[in-house]
Write a protein that holds these residues in place. Sequence first.
Motif, PDB file in Angstrom:
ATOM      1  N   PHE A 340       0.832  -1.199   0.000  1.00 37.16           N
ATOM      2  CA  PHE A 340       0.000   0.000   0.000  1.00 37.16           C
ATOM      3  C   PHE A 340       0.871   1.254   0.000  1.00 37.16           C
ATOM      4  N   SER A 341       1.991   1.183   0.708  1.00 40.70           N
ATOM      5  CA  SER A 341       2.883   2.333   0.806  1.00 40.70           C
ATOM      6  C   SER A 341       3.564   2.643  -0.514  1.00 40.70           C
ATOM      7  N   ILE A 342       3.778   1.634  -1.357  1.00 43.31           N
ATOM      8  CA  ILE A 342       4.376   1.880  -2.673  1.00 43.31           C
ATOM      9  C   ILE A 342       3.480   2.816  -3.478  1.00 43.31           C
ATOM     10  N   GLY A 343       2.189   2.455  -3.574  1.00 38.88           N
ATOM     11  CA  GLY A 343       1.255   3.297  -4.310  1.00 38.88           C
ATOM     12  C   GLY A 343       1.063   4.655  -3.662  1.00 38.88           C
ATOM     13  N   LEU A 344       0.969   4.672  -2.327  1.00 37.19           N
ATOM     14  CA  LEU A 344       0.775   5.930  -1.610  1.00 37.19           C
ATOM     15  C   LEU A 344       1.980   6.851  -1.781  1.00 37.19           C
TER      16      LEU A 344
END
Length: 389
Positions: A340-344
Amino acid sequence: MQQEQAPRWAAVIAVMGGIFLLVTAEQLPIGLLSQVAGSLEVTSGVAGLMVTVPGVIAAFSAPLLPVAVGRLDRRVMLTLLMLVMTLGSVLSALASNFTLLLAARALIGISIGGYWAVAGSLAPRLVPEDKVARAMTIIFGGVAAASVLGVPLGTLLGDFSSWRVAFATLGGFSLLTAVALWCWLPPLPPREPVRLKILAQQFGNRGVRVAVLTTGFVVVGHFAAYTFISPILQQLSGIAESRVGSLLLLYGAAGILGNVAAGMLAGRHPYRAVLLIPSLLLVVVAAFPLLGVQPLSGVALLMVWGAVFGSVSVSIQTWILRTAPNTEAATALMAFVFNFSIGLGAMVGGRVVDATNLPATMWAASLLFLLGALLVWRTPSRIVGEKRR
């Protein structure tokens, strides 16, 4: 007992191969973005959904898939997920429009999240206790290897042929890996089925909570800045666009070295290994707009950046193994946050770049690294069995 069994290195390598292909699949569209956008007649911004969609889906499949499959043997689960990865890659290569391509990428997202949720906790079940650190280094070496080999080679293949050939080739290697997993992994029934209640309980453990939050700070900060590494090198360091690809190969090689070094350090001193990651990233990324303004200094900082970020997975997973009451559930939780942090991170970085400039984006990322470093520093080192000096 496991300690009395011979290490299953072939199984470890098969698991690493899956990680390598999944990370390659997740990030390969970055290198093929312009080609896909032109072929399917979409804008570059829309084409960026090829990274966002599987990242978000992977984030949610990481905690939910182990819950859904219950007591399914993890050998069967990993093999099936690589077959889904094969299908997603082949359908990506055959997609006649962008909507179908995103649907195929969604299948890859399911594979990424589910595989990571299980793979990170397998090392203690495949090798004796004294070799777990080495096995962890090999498994998560697949992440760095994807950066140094998978993504660049896939991009080159797409440049010489087409993006469809690159995706189809990825599918072929995924099928071979599925066969290797089935042949080399032993039966791996879950020691304790993962349930939603157990997932929530993991976050109640301070060691797991710190690991998960630190992962979030570090990965969001990294991708907020690294997503724009090509214009950073060109505009800040004065490096020609034609040289960026080769420098990213060196970046990936530095990541592999960082993974190996971190595996050795984290096996003995997990607290220090995890504390070093956001601390060093803070220094490197914050200093880049000030010191990386020449080609030589820019390349030097890029190599340090690659080495430090290459150490993230093995260091934090070692911390998880030391602190989590249920390692598979905690790994699933961490995989959710990581993906999720990659996209965020990419989205946050894009907003900051559009509103300000590249240096401001790097300083914003550095603020997140600072928060991660402070979080670890304020955590008692004894929770991972280590004392501060």
